[in-house]
Write a protein that holds these residues in place. Sequence first.
Motif, short mmCIF file in Angstrom:
data_model
loop_
_atom_site.label_atom_id
_atom_site.label_comp_id
_atom_site.label_asym_id
_atom_site.label_seq_id
_atom_site.Cartn_x
_atom_site.Cartn_y
_atom_site.Cartn_z
N ALA A 1 11.44 -10.97 -0.21
CA ALA A 1 10.81 -9.74 0.29
C ALA A 1 11.59 -9.23 1.50
CB ALA A 1 9.35 -9.99 0.67
N GLY A 2 11.68 -7.93 1.61
CA GLY A 2 12.40 -7.35 2.74
C GLY A 2 12.39 -5.84 2.66
N ARG A 3 13.35 -5.24 3.33
CA ARG A 3 13.46 -3.79 3.35
C ARG A 3 14.84 -3.39 2.82
NH1 ARG A 3 9.39 -1.34 5.72
NH2 ARG A 3 10.54 0.60 6.04
N GLU B 1 0.81 -1.22 0.00
CA GLU B 1 0.00 0.00 0.00
C GLU B 1 0.84 1.27 0.00
OE1 GLU B 1 -3.24 -0.08 -0.32
OE2 GLU B 1 -3.38 -2.26 -0.13
N SER B 2 2.05 1.22 0.57
CA SER B 2 2.87 2.42 0.68
C SER B 2 4.34 2.05 0.77
CB SER B 2 2.48 3.21 1.92
OG SER B 2 3.34 4.30 2.11
N SER B 3 5.16 2.83 0.10
CA SER B 3 6.61 2.63 0.20
C SER B 3 7.26 3.80 0.91
CB SER B 3 7.23 2.42 -1.18
OG SER B 3 7.16 3.62 -1.93
N ARG C 1 9.86 -6.72 -4.15
CA ARG C 1 9.11 -7.95 -3.94
C ARG C 1 8.05 -7.76 -2.84
NH1 ARG C 1 8.42 -11.38 -7.31
NH2 ARG C 1 6.41 -10.50 -6.97
N ALA C 2 8.41 -7.09 -1.76
CA ALA C 2 7.46 -6.85 -0.67
C ALA C 2 6.32 -5.96 -1.15
CB ALA C 2 8.16 -6.22 0.52
N GLN C 3 6.63 -4.97 -1.99
CA GLN C 3 5.58 -4.07 -2.50
C GLN C 3 4.63 -4.82 -3.43
OE1 GLN C 3 6.85 -0.16 -3.90
NE2 GLN C 3 8.75 -0.43 -2.74
N HIS D 1 17.71 -6.09 -5.32
CA HIS D 1 17.93 -7.31 -6.09
C HIS D 1 16.65 -8.12 -6.30
CE1 HIS D 1 22.22 -6.68 -6.20
NE2 HIS D 1 22.17 -6.37 -4.93
N SER D 2 15.52 -7.65 -5.74
CA SER D 2 14.27 -8.36 -5.98
C SER D 2 13.55 -7.85 -7.23
CB SER D 2 13.35 -8.26 -4.75
OG SER D 2 12.84 -6.94 -4.60
N PHE D 3 14.07 -6.79 -7.88
CA PHE D 3 13.51 -6.33 -9.15
C PHE D 3 13.75 -7.39 -10.20
CE2 PHE D 3 13.11 -2.02 -7.59
CZ PHE D 3 12.11 -1.47 -8.40
#
Length: 186
Positions: free
Chosen positions: A124-126, A75-77, A112-114, A163-165
């Motif tokens: 997924a992570g930050r 929902e928000s980054s 990935r988390a988004q 690196h999750s892109f």
Amino acid sequence: KITRNATGAITEIFTPKVNEALRNLEVVTASVNYAFDAGNIGSFLLRSSYTNTLEQELTLFPGDTPIDLLRSPGESSDPKTKLNASVTWSSPGDMWAATLYGNRIGSIPNYRAQIDGNYDAATAGRLGSYTTYNASLDFRPINALTLSLMVNNLLDDMPPEDHSFPGSSGAPYDDSQYTVYGRSMY
């Protein structure tokens, strides 16, 4: 509102926009400004500003369950924290001035988390925080003329690489939060 003609056929549907959403935002902000004269070497101005978002909820319609925007990466980054600070020196008579400015953006969810809307996936992570520094130098030979040199992103730092892109959806960083402008001089 629906408008019909004499035969009962619909001729117009008017749907005005009504914003019934409610955003609850609890934020701590603090800023400090301090100036002092250092005698023969000039004067200094210190500035700093800090923001910490404690709570950010969005309710789209009355009766809906609020969405926790701080803990819902889909929902928000927005970063939870932001900090900036600067030091400015001015020579006696204000002929010279120099500023060093730093800007820190706190951690944000990775791609990935988004996309998943949570932190459950293995990738997924930050992303870590991101800090850039800018510098400027001003020379004022006469009151009506100021010559300036500015350097943005002084250390030529790039945003945290994500690196999750997947590589097919643009650059490997969140362009809503970061820019990839390297060092630039004006």
